[in-house]
Design a protein around this motif. Structure first.
Motif, PDB file in Angstrom:
ATOM      1  N   THR A  83      -3.195   1.572   5.819  1.00 49.95           N
ATOM      2  CA  THR A  83      -3.915   1.515   7.083  1.00 49.95           C
ATOM      3  C   THR A  83      -3.726   0.151   7.726  1.00 49.95           C
ATOM      4  OG1 THR A  83      -5.613   3.022   6.225  1.00 49.95           O
ATOM      5  CG2 THR A  83      -6.165   1.753   8.206  1.00 49.95           C
ATOM      6  N   TRP A  84      -3.152   0.157   8.909  1.00 43.33           N
ATOM      7  CA  TRP A  84      -2.923  -1.088   9.630  1.00 43.33           C
ATOM      8  C   TRP A  84      -4.197  -1.526  10.330  1.00 43.33           C
ATOM      9  CZ3 TRP A  84       1.551  -3.790   9.273  1.00 43.33           C
ATOM     10  CH2 TRP A  84       2.674  -3.122   8.791  1.00 43.33           C
ATOM     11  N   SER A  85      -4.443  -2.830  10.319  1.00 39.87           N
ATOM     12  CA  SER A  85      -5.551  -3.372  11.107  1.00 39.87           C
ATOM     13  C   SER A  85      -5.071  -3.602  12.536  1.00 39.87           C
ATOM     14  CB  SER A  85      -6.017  -4.700  10.502  1.00 39.87           C
ATOM     15  OG  SER A  85      -5.092  -5.735  10.800  1.00 39.87           O
ATOM     16  N   GLN A 101      -4.855  -6.222  14.019  1.00 38.72           N
ATOM     17  CA  GLN A 101      -4.066  -7.462  14.047  1.00 38.72           C
ATOM     18  C   GLN A 101      -2.676  -7.286  13.429  1.00 38.72           C
ATOM     19  OE1 GLN A 101      -7.286  -7.461  12.643  1.00 38.72           O
ATOM     20  NE2 GLN A 101      -8.153  -8.047  14.634  1.00 38.72           N
ATOM     21  N   GLY A 102      -2.349  -6.045  13.032  1.00 37.59           N
ATOM     22  CA  GLY A 102      -1.038  -5.791  12.451  1.00 37.59           C
ATOM     23  C   GLY A 102      -0.921  -6.221  11.003  1.00 37.59           C
ATOM     24  N   LYS A 103      -2.019  -6.161  10.258  1.00 43.68           N
ATOM     25  CA  LYS A 103      -2.024  -6.597   8.866  1.00 43.68           C
ATOM     26  C   LYS A 103      -2.337  -5.441   7.924  1.00 43.68           C
ATOM     27  CE  LYS A 103      -3.520 -11.337   9.871  1.00 43.68           C
ATOM     28  NZ  LYS A 103      -4.535 -12.381   9.575  1.00 43.68           N
ATOM     29  N   LEU A 104      -1.807  -5.549   6.698  1.00 38.52           N
ATOM     30  CA  LEU A 104      -2.171  -4.647   5.609  1.00 38.52           C
ATOM     31  C   LEU A 104      -2.979  -5.481   4.609  1.00 38.52           C
ATOM     32  CD1 LEU A 104       1.231  -2.786   5.091  1.00 38.52           C
ATOM     33  CD2 LEU A 104      -0.855  -1.832   6.086  1.00 38.52           C
ATOM     34  N   PHE A 105      -4.294  -5.323   4.662  1.00 34.36           N
ATOM     35  CA  PHE A 105      -5.157  -6.223   3.906  1.00 34.36           C
ATOM     36  C   PHE A 105      -4.971  -6.088   2.398  1.00 34.36           C
ATOM     37  CE2 PHE A 105      -7.751  -6.125   7.900  1.00 34.36           C
ATOM     38  CZ  PHE A 105      -7.597  -7.463   8.197  1.00 34.36           C
ATOM     39  N   GLN A 106      -4.719  -4.872   1.894  1.00 32.45           N
ATOM     40  CA  GLN A 106      -4.529  -4.705   0.458  1.00 32.45           C
ATOM     41  C   GLN A 106      -3.315  -5.494  -0.039  1.00 32.45           C
ATOM     42  OE1 GLN A 106      -6.127  -3.035  -2.090  1.00 32.45           O
ATOM     43  NE2 GLN A 106      -7.876  -2.747  -0.744  1.00 32.45           N
ATOM     44  N   VAL A 107      -2.275  -5.565   0.763  1.00 37.15           N
ATOM     45  CA  VAL A 107      -1.095  -6.345   0.395  1.00 37.15           C
ATOM     46  C   VAL A 107      -1.432  -7.833   0.410  1.00 37.15           C
ATOM     47  CG1 VAL A 107       1.279  -6.924   1.026  1.00 37.15           C
ATOM     48  CG2 VAL A 107       0.461  -4.574   1.267  1.00 37.15           C
ATOM     49  N   SER A 143       1.955   3.983  -0.242  1.00 38.24           N
ATOM     50  CA  SER A 143       1.188   5.139  -0.677  1.00 38.24           C
ATOM     51  C   SER A 143      -0.283   4.773  -0.823  1.00 38.24           C
ATOM     52  CB  SER A 143       1.727   5.666  -2.014  1.00 38.24           C
ATOM     53  OG  SER A 143       0.871   6.662  -2.543  1.00 38.24           O
ATOM     54  N   GLY A 144      -1.136   5.601  -0.272  1.00 37.56           N
ATOM     55  CA  GLY A 144      -2.566   5.353  -0.389  1.00 37.56           C
ATOM     56  C   GLY A 144      -3.092   5.561  -1.789  1.00 37.56           C
ATOM     57  N   ALA A 145      -2.319   6.262  -2.644  1.00 37.49           N
ATOM     58  CA  ALA A 145      -2.751   6.533  -4.013  1.00 37.49           C
ATOM     59  C   ALA A 145      -2.343   5.421  -4.967  1.00 37.49           C
ATOM     60  CB  ALA A 145      -2.168   7.861  -4.492  1.00 37.49           C
ATOM     61  N   LYS A 146      -1.658   4.384  -4.471  1.00 35.48           N
ATOM     62  CA  LYS A 146      -1.194   3.292  -5.327  1.00 35.48           C
ATOM     63  C   LYS A 146      -1.713   1.965  -4.787  1.00 35.48           C
ATOM     64  CE  LYS A 146       3.091   5.759  -6.448  1.00 35.48           C
ATOM     65  NZ  LYS A 146       4.575   5.738  -6.412  1.00 35.48           N
ATOM     66  N   LEU A 197     -13.152  -1.812   7.377  1.00 33.05           N
ATOM     67  CA  LEU A 197     -12.688  -0.519   7.863  1.00 33.05           C
ATOM     68  C   LEU A 197     -11.194  -0.315   7.606  1.00 33.05           C
ATOM     69  CD1 LEU A 197     -14.522  -0.354  11.318  1.00 33.05           C
ATOM     70  CD2 LEU A 197     -15.181   0.789   9.195  1.00 33.05           C
ATOM     71  N   TYR A 198     -10.474  -1.414   7.338  1.00 31.71           N
ATOM     72  CA  TYR A 198      -9.019  -1.343   7.243  1.00 31.71           C
ATOM     73  C   TYR A 198      -8.478  -1.795   5.887  1.00 31.71           C
ATOM     74  CZ  TYR A 198      -9.805  -1.126  12.250  1.00 31.71           C
ATOM     75  OH  TYR A 198     -10.264  -0.769  13.496  1.00 31.71           O
ATOM     76  N   ASP A 199      -9.360  -2.087   4.914  1.00 31.29           N
ATOM     77  CA  ASP A 199      -8.857  -2.587   3.638  1.00 31.29           C
ATOM     78  C   ASP A 199      -9.145  -1.645   2.470  1.00 31.29           C
ATOM     79  OD1 ASP A 199     -11.546  -2.909   3.220  1.00 31.29           O
ATOM     80  OD2 ASP A 199     -11.456  -5.040   2.745  1.00 31.29           O
ATOM     81  N   THR A 200      -9.398  -0.384   2.747  1.00 28.93           N
ATOM     82  CA  THR A 200      -9.689   0.567   1.671  1.00 28.93           C
ATOM     83  C   THR A 200      -8.418   1.117   1.028  1.00 28.93           C
ATOM     84  OG1 THR A 200      -9.871   2.337   3.315  1.00 28.93           O
ATOM     85  CG2 THR A 200     -11.919   1.258   2.629  1.00 28.93           C
ATOM     86  N   ASP A 201      -7.275   0.983   1.684  1.00 31.50           N
ATOM     87  CA  ASP A 201      -6.001   1.364   1.083  1.00 31.50           C
ATOM     88  C   ASP A 201      -4.909   0.495   1.689  1.00 31.50           C
ATOM     89  OD1 ASP A 201      -5.008   2.567   3.552  1.00 31.50           O
ATOM     90  OD2 ASP A 201      -6.351   4.247   3.127  1.00 31.50           O
ATOM     91  N   CYS A 202      -3.686   0.660   1.222  1.00 33.44           N
ATOM     92  CA  CYS A 202      -2.602  -0.212   1.684  1.00 33.44           C
ATOM     93  C   CYS A 202      -1.699   0.457   2.714  1.00 33.44           C
ATOM     94  CB  CYS A 202      -1.772  -0.706   0.493  1.00 33.44           C
ATOM     95  SG  CYS A 202      -1.027   0.599  -0.480  1.00 33.44           S
TER      96      CYS A 202
END
Length: 248
Positions: free
Chosen positions: A12-14, A16-22, A122-125, A5-10
């Protein structure tokens, strides 16, 4: 909660305070073939383990010259590294035309880190899936930096990134106190020894699958040729870092 739910773009914070795409981009760096760097007061050495996509292909290039006073070694996506390499070369050229001097190493690393960080907003990158070890020399001294897909950057005395790099970092932790006063030859042997610690048991170092770049205060960036690599690899059998301590 479900991770997807939280790894479709960079952006959106999870919870747990993480950016999964990063984090995924940083994982791509860990899965790349190992590269490492180490420096003394006069020189800096980059060592990389090259891979073949198949037996029919050549070895992938792992090091790129940016300018006479600067070079990078990469771990991760080579295509992303080429984009950053082109950017760094352009910045160096523009700086040279404007100020008639070499680009300060730390300032260029900061620009690369800024460029990487913008990709996380940016969600587009997507973030760059590559980590860089930047070796350089400027009036402030000899430098070795690491950049991350997250936009962070650090300066090191020695560092290794990529697959199985922990073994190389363990070697560095044991011997880094010798590097400051090491000769160029000793630095190269330390680098190759660290690479050797990190490869698979069924692998062997040879002049085809390893790449060594050297840079010094009186030495423009250059790669060792095949014969030089072969000679240094042969010297590894008799190389003992303890003998360096006795000489000091």
């Amino acid at each position: 909660m479900l991770k997807h739910l939280y790894d479709t773009d960079c952006v959106t914070w999870s919870p747990q305070g993480k950016l999964f795409q990063v984090e995924y981009a940083m994982e791509a760096v860990k899965q790349g073939s190992i590269c490492l760097g180490l420096k003394s007061s006069e020189n800096v050495v980059l060592c990389s383990l090259k891979r073949q996509p198949s037996e029919l292909a050549g070895y992938q290039e792992k090091q790129f010259k940016i300018d006479d006073h600067m070079a990078i070694a990469i771990a991760g996506l080579t295509a992303d590294a080429r984009v950053l390499c082109k950017y760094m070369r352009t910045e160096c050229l523009e700086y040279k035309y404007t100020y008639e001097s070499h680009h300060p190493v730390g300032r260029l690393v900061f620009k690369v880190a800024e460029k990487s960080q913008h990709k996380t907003q940016s969600g587009a990158k997507r973030p760059y899936g590559v980590g860089l070890l930047v070796a350089g020399i400027d009036p402030n001294g000899v430098h070795l930096f690491e950049t991350c897909p997250s936009g962070n950057y650090y300066e090191y005395k020695c560092q290794a990134i990529g697959s199985r790099s922990q073994a190389a970092r363990t070697y560095f932790e044991s011997w880094f106190h010798l590097f400051e006063k090491s000769t160029l030859e000793q630095l190269i042997l330390h680098g190759l020894s660290a690479i050797k610690k990190a490869i698979m048991e069924d692998e062997e170092l040879n002049e085809k699958n390893v790449e060594v770049g050297i840079l010094g205060k009186n030495q423009k960036f250059a790669h060792l040729n095949a014969q030089e690599l072969k000679d240094y690899i042969a010297k590894l059998e008799g190389f003992n870092p303890n003998s360096q301590i006795q000489q000091e």
